[in-house]
Structures are given as C-alpha cells and as structure tokens.
Scaffold this active site. Structure first.
Site, PDB file in Angstrom:
ATOM      1  N   ARG A 103      35.498  58.464  35.117  1.00  0.00           N
ATOM      2  CA  ARG A 103      35.286  58.881  33.713  1.00  0.00           C
ATOM      3  C   ARG A 103      34.378  57.845  33.084  1.00  0.00           C
ATOM      4  O   ARG A 103      34.748  56.677  32.973  1.00  0.00           O
ATOM      5  CB  ARG A 103      36.614  58.978  32.963  1.00  0.00           C
ATOM      6  CG  ARG A 103      36.415  59.139  31.455  1.00  0.00           C
ATOM      7  CD  ARG A 103      37.681  59.472  30.715  1.00  0.00           C
ATOM      8  NE  ARG A 103      38.040  60.869  30.886  1.00  0.00           N
ATOM      9  CZ  ARG A 103      38.907  61.528  30.119  1.00  0.00           C
ATOM     10  NH1 ARG A 103      39.509  60.909  29.127  1.00  0.00           N
ATOM     11  NH2 ARG A 103      39.176  62.799  30.351  1.00  0.00           N
ATOM     12  N   HIS A 130      32.523  68.061  31.125  1.00  0.00           N
ATOM     13  CA  HIS A 130      33.928  67.809  31.478  1.00  0.00           C
ATOM     14  C   HIS A 130      34.352  68.929  32.434  1.00  0.00           C
ATOM     15  O   HIS A 130      35.189  69.772  32.110  1.00  0.00           O
ATOM     16  CB  HIS A 130      34.780  67.793  30.215  1.00  0.00           C
ATOM     17  CG  HIS A 130      36.130  67.164  30.398  1.00  0.00           C
ATOM     18  ND1 HIS A 130      36.569  66.646  31.609  1.00  0.00           N
ATOM     19  CD2 HIS A 130      37.145  66.958  29.508  1.00  0.00           C
ATOM     20  CE1 HIS A 130      37.786  66.164  31.449  1.00  0.00           C
ATOM     21  NE2 HIS A 130      38.160  66.332  30.202  1.00  0.00           N
ATOM     22  N   GLN A 133      38.075  69.835  33.300  1.00  0.00           N
ATOM     23  CA  GLN A 133      38.760  70.490  32.179  1.00  0.00           C
ATOM     24  C   GLN A 133      38.335  71.950  32.090  1.00  0.00           C
ATOM     25  O   GLN A 133      39.181  72.845  31.907  1.00  0.00           O
ATOM     26  CB  GLN A 133      38.423  69.765  30.866  1.00  0.00           C
ATOM     27  CG  GLN A 133      39.026  70.415  29.652  1.00  0.00           C
ATOM     28  CD  GLN A 133      40.538  70.307  29.600  1.00  0.00           C
ATOM     29  OE1 GLN A 133      41.076  69.219  29.683  1.00  0.00           O
ATOM     30  NE2 GLN A 133      41.243  71.424  29.474  1.00  0.00           N
ATOM     31  N   ASP A 215      36.437  71.740  20.117  1.00  0.00           N
ATOM     32  CA  ASP A 215      36.589  70.378  20.639  1.00  0.00           C
ATOM     33  C   ASP A 215      36.613  69.451  19.426  1.00  0.00           C
ATOM     34  O   ASP A 215      36.228  69.864  18.319  1.00  0.00           O
ATOM     35  CB  ASP A 215      35.400  70.059  21.574  1.00  0.00           C
ATOM     36  CG  ASP A 215      35.577  68.768  22.378  1.00  0.00           C
ATOM     37  OD1 ASP A 215      36.666  68.159  22.326  1.00  0.00           O
ATOM     38  OD2 ASP A 215      34.621  68.374  23.069  1.00  0.00           O
ATOM     39  N   CYS A 255      40.834  71.432  24.686  1.00  0.00           N
ATOM     40  CA  CYS A 255      41.120  70.548  25.828  1.00  0.00           C
ATOM     41  C   CYS A 255      42.138  69.465  25.490  1.00  0.00           C
ATOM     42  O   CYS A 255      42.748  68.911  26.388  1.00  0.00           O
ATOM     43  CB  CYS A 255      39.828  69.927  26.342  1.00  0.00           C
ATOM     44  SG  CYS A 255      39.048  68.785  25.173  1.00  0.00           S
ATOM     45  N   ARG A 283      45.587  71.840  34.348  1.00  0.00           N
ATOM     46  CA  ARG A 283      44.824  70.724  34.922  1.00  0.00           C
ATOM     47  C   ARG A 283      45.461  70.289  36.249  1.00  0.00           C
ATOM     48  O   ARG A 283      44.773  70.015  37.233  1.00  0.00           O
ATOM     49  CB  ARG A 283      44.818  69.520  33.955  1.00  0.00           C
ATOM     50  CG  ARG A 283      44.038  69.723  32.664  1.00  0.00           C
ATOM     51  CD  ARG A 283      42.550  69.634  32.880  1.00  0.00           C
ATOM     52  NE  ARG A 283      42.112  68.377  33.461  1.00  0.00           N
ATOM     53  CZ  ARG A 283      41.760  67.287  32.771  1.00  0.00           C
ATOM     54  NH1 ARG A 283      41.794  67.298  31.452  1.00  0.00           N
ATOM     55  NH2 ARG A 283      41.341  66.195  33.388  1.00  0.00           N
TER      56      ARG A 283
HETATM   57  N1  NVA Z   1      34.740  65.743  23.730  1.00  0.00           N
HETATM   58  C1  NVA Z   1      35.927  64.940  23.876  1.00  0.00           C
HETATM   59  C2  NVA Z   1      36.781  65.459  24.986  1.00  0.00           C
HETATM   60  C3  NVA Z   1      38.048  64.673  25.231  1.00  0.00           C
HETATM   61  C4  NVA Z   1      38.829  65.167  26.408  1.00  0.00           C
HETATM   62  C5  NVA Z   1      35.521  63.498  24.134  1.00  0.00           C
HETATM   63  O1  NVA Z   1      34.592  63.274  24.902  1.00  0.00           O
HETATM   64  O2  NVA Z   1      36.119  62.601  23.538  1.00  0.00           O
HETATM   65  N1   CP Z   2      41.475  66.785  28.024  1.00  0.00           N
HETATM   66  C1   CP Z   2      41.413  65.547  28.521  1.00  0.00           C
HETATM   67  O1   CP Z   2      40.601  65.230  29.404  1.00  0.00           O
HETATM   68  O2   CP Z   2      42.323  64.686  27.994  1.00  0.00           O
HETATM   69  P1   CP Z   2      42.400  63.124  28.189  1.00  0.00           P
HETATM   70  O3   CP Z   2      41.220  62.500  27.476  1.00  0.00           O
HETATM   71  O4   CP Z   2      43.710  62.736  27.568  1.00  0.00           O
HETATM   72  O5   CP Z   2      42.355  62.789  29.646  1.00  0.00           O
END
Ligand code: NVA
Ligand code: CP
Length: 298
Positions: A103, A130, A133, A215, A255, A283
C-alpha cells in the site's frame, strides 16, 4: 513467470470469472465452518506506507485461515524510513515470502517495487487505484443484483479518487455502465475515463441507477487540501434524498472508512439499501481467492 495484481486489467475476464467463482466457494465453506488449508506453509508480507484497518485485517485473516502466515510491516518501522531502497526491500522480502501486498502513494513506487520483486505483488491501494477493494465491490454487486454486466453504477463525489479510477477501469472489463457526478477538478483525467459519462449533477447520475457509490472527500495524503475539498464537494453527498432517485432496489457501496455526514449520511450507511458491511466482509473471501490464484498459479 510471477504474476502481479497491480490493476484490474492485469487479469483476463476468464481469470476474473474464476476468481469470483472461487471466492463464492470459499465464502460458502467459511459459512459451513469447513477448513481450507491451501496455503499451508506460505507467507504473505503486508507492507504499508499509509494507514489501514480492513486491508490489514482481511489479508492477515485470509492467509491465516488458508494455513499460511502474514507479516505486517509499516514502512515507517522499516529500513525504508532510513533510506534503504524500495528495490532492495523487494528483492530481500522476495527471499522470505510467497507474495507481497504493498500500500503506497504513487503508482511509480508500486511499479518499481513490483519490478524488483520476484514474487507476486498485490496493489493494496495506491493513488491510482484500489483494485482489491473494487474486486470485492464487484463481487458484492454480483451477489446482491445477480450480475454486474449491464448494470448502471453511479459514482458520486471525488471521482478522481483511487476508488473512482478503479471503477473507470472496471467498467469496460465487467461490462457495466458508469456515471460519474463530480465538480470540475474532481474528475478522472480523460485518458482514465474509459466509457464513463461525467456530469456535475448528482441527481442526473443517480437517476435509475442500480448501484450508488461514493468515497471520502479527503483521501489519505490529501489532508492539506481538506478545506477546499470539503467546500467543492459539499453538494455531492449521498443522502436519503439523492438515493430516492435511484432504482427502487438499488444498493449503496462505500469502501470505508466513511465520514458520516460528509460524503454520505449515517442513515444511508445503516439503511435498507446499504450493502456496505457485506462489501467489507467480501474483501476476505475475494482476497483468499486472489492469494490462491497468485501463489498457487490456479
Ligand atoms: N480514497 C480513500 C480510500 C480508502 C480505503 C483513500 O485513499 O484514503
Ligand atoms: N477499504 C479499505 O481499504 O480500508 P482500509 O484503509 O481500512 O484498509
């Protein structure tokens, strides 16, 4: 040759179909309490440059329930924070584990890491997408609506977010119609838009839609822009009134984490149309199928 899963397009339509088929089997087996130990003795590294709740827990649970083990390493606690290169980290980790989830921020970092790794690398969220997800989201759509193909999905809010970008990528692969509702400056670059249609009017996007998705307004790494984002996106909340324009049996996806009262109301998250917590659960099942596919080359 090792396979990576950095974006949805890394898999063929047949592979996506097989993945969902296996995820359904794995979900049913878990419901029955039937053990599946296909990844006994295998290890998965989870490398995080950003915070996480679901991704960490679901990947740790997935590999553990399949008989393997997870090693979770926030890069802030690793030698990367003291200047070791991503590439050296990828090469070394590949000697210890069977797959790596990463990540990170920029997709250039993700690709550089994947190029240096000699085991499969999974995108666990980057600025550009993502995909794990969105796999779970599509699986949830299939579960709730019977199929994904031919359905209409309305994405409302920050349509330049990693989630929106992966939905744009998914639409032609999975054959659904995608409508985006976002103000100028919060839309995908033209090259990423694919067959999605864009409007500034949330009601126009949501009219008759089978799926309504949003989102957060402020994604990880955008905290400095919080005030301007909240202002620009204020009219793009998924609330009961907007949802009233959708198909009567529409489902709502998010998500998570959600900011109740910002991009979505608490009433919608907890309401009858919400598939959000099933989406979160999925997931686990989808990632089990993904790990089997990449590690066992199924
Ligand atoms: N768009 C959000 C998704 C979190 C799972 C982020 O990148 O923070
Ligand atoms: N939806 C998702 O990826 O959540 P987290 O950021 O908690 O891993």
């Amino acid at each position: 040759m090792k396979r990576d899963f950095l974006r949805l397009g890394d898999f063929s339509s047949d592979e996506h179909r097989a993945l969902f088929h296996r995820a359904r089997e794995l979900k049913a087996k878990r419901r029955l309490g039937e053990a599946v130990r296909t990844l006994e003795g295998r290890s998965l590294l989870l490398l995080f440059e950003k915070a996480s709740t679901r991704t960490r827990i679901s990947f740790e649970a997935a590999i553990g329930q399949l008989g393997g083990n997870a090693i979770t390493l926030p890069t802030a606690d690793s030698q990367i924070a003291r200047g070791e290169t991503l590439e050296d980290t990828a090469r070394v980790a590949s000697r210890y584990v069977d797959a790596i989830m990463f990540r990170t921020h920029g997709d250039d970092r993700l690709r550089a890491f994947a190029r240096a790794a000699t085991v499969p690398v999974i995108n666990g969220l980057s600025d550009g997408g993502h995909p794990v997800q969105v796999l779970a989201d599509l699986f949830t759509m299939a579960e709730k609506l019977g199929e994904v193909e031919g359905k209409t999905v309305a994405f409302v809010g920050d349509c330049a977010s990693n989630m929106a970008l992966s939905f744009c990528e998914a639409a032609p692969i999975f054959g659904f119609d995608l409508r985006l509702a976002a103000p100028k400056g919060y839309r995908p670059p033209t090259a990423a838009l694919g067959r999605a249609r864009v409007t500034s009017d949330p009601e126009e996007a949501v009219a008759g839609a089978d799926v309504v998705i949003t989102d957060v307004f402020v994604s990880m790494g955008q905290e400095k822009e919080a005030a301007s984002r909240m202002k620009a996106l204020a009219g793009y909340q998924v609330n009961e009134q907007l949802l009233g324009k959708a198909h009567g049996n529409a489902i709502v996806l998010h998500c998570l984490p959600a900011h109740r009262g910002e991009e979505i109301t608490a009433g919608v998250i907890d309401g009858p149309h919400s598939a959000i917590f099933d989406e979160a659960e999925n997931r686990l099942h989808v990632q089990k199928a993904l790990l089997e596919h990449l590690i066992l080359r199924r």
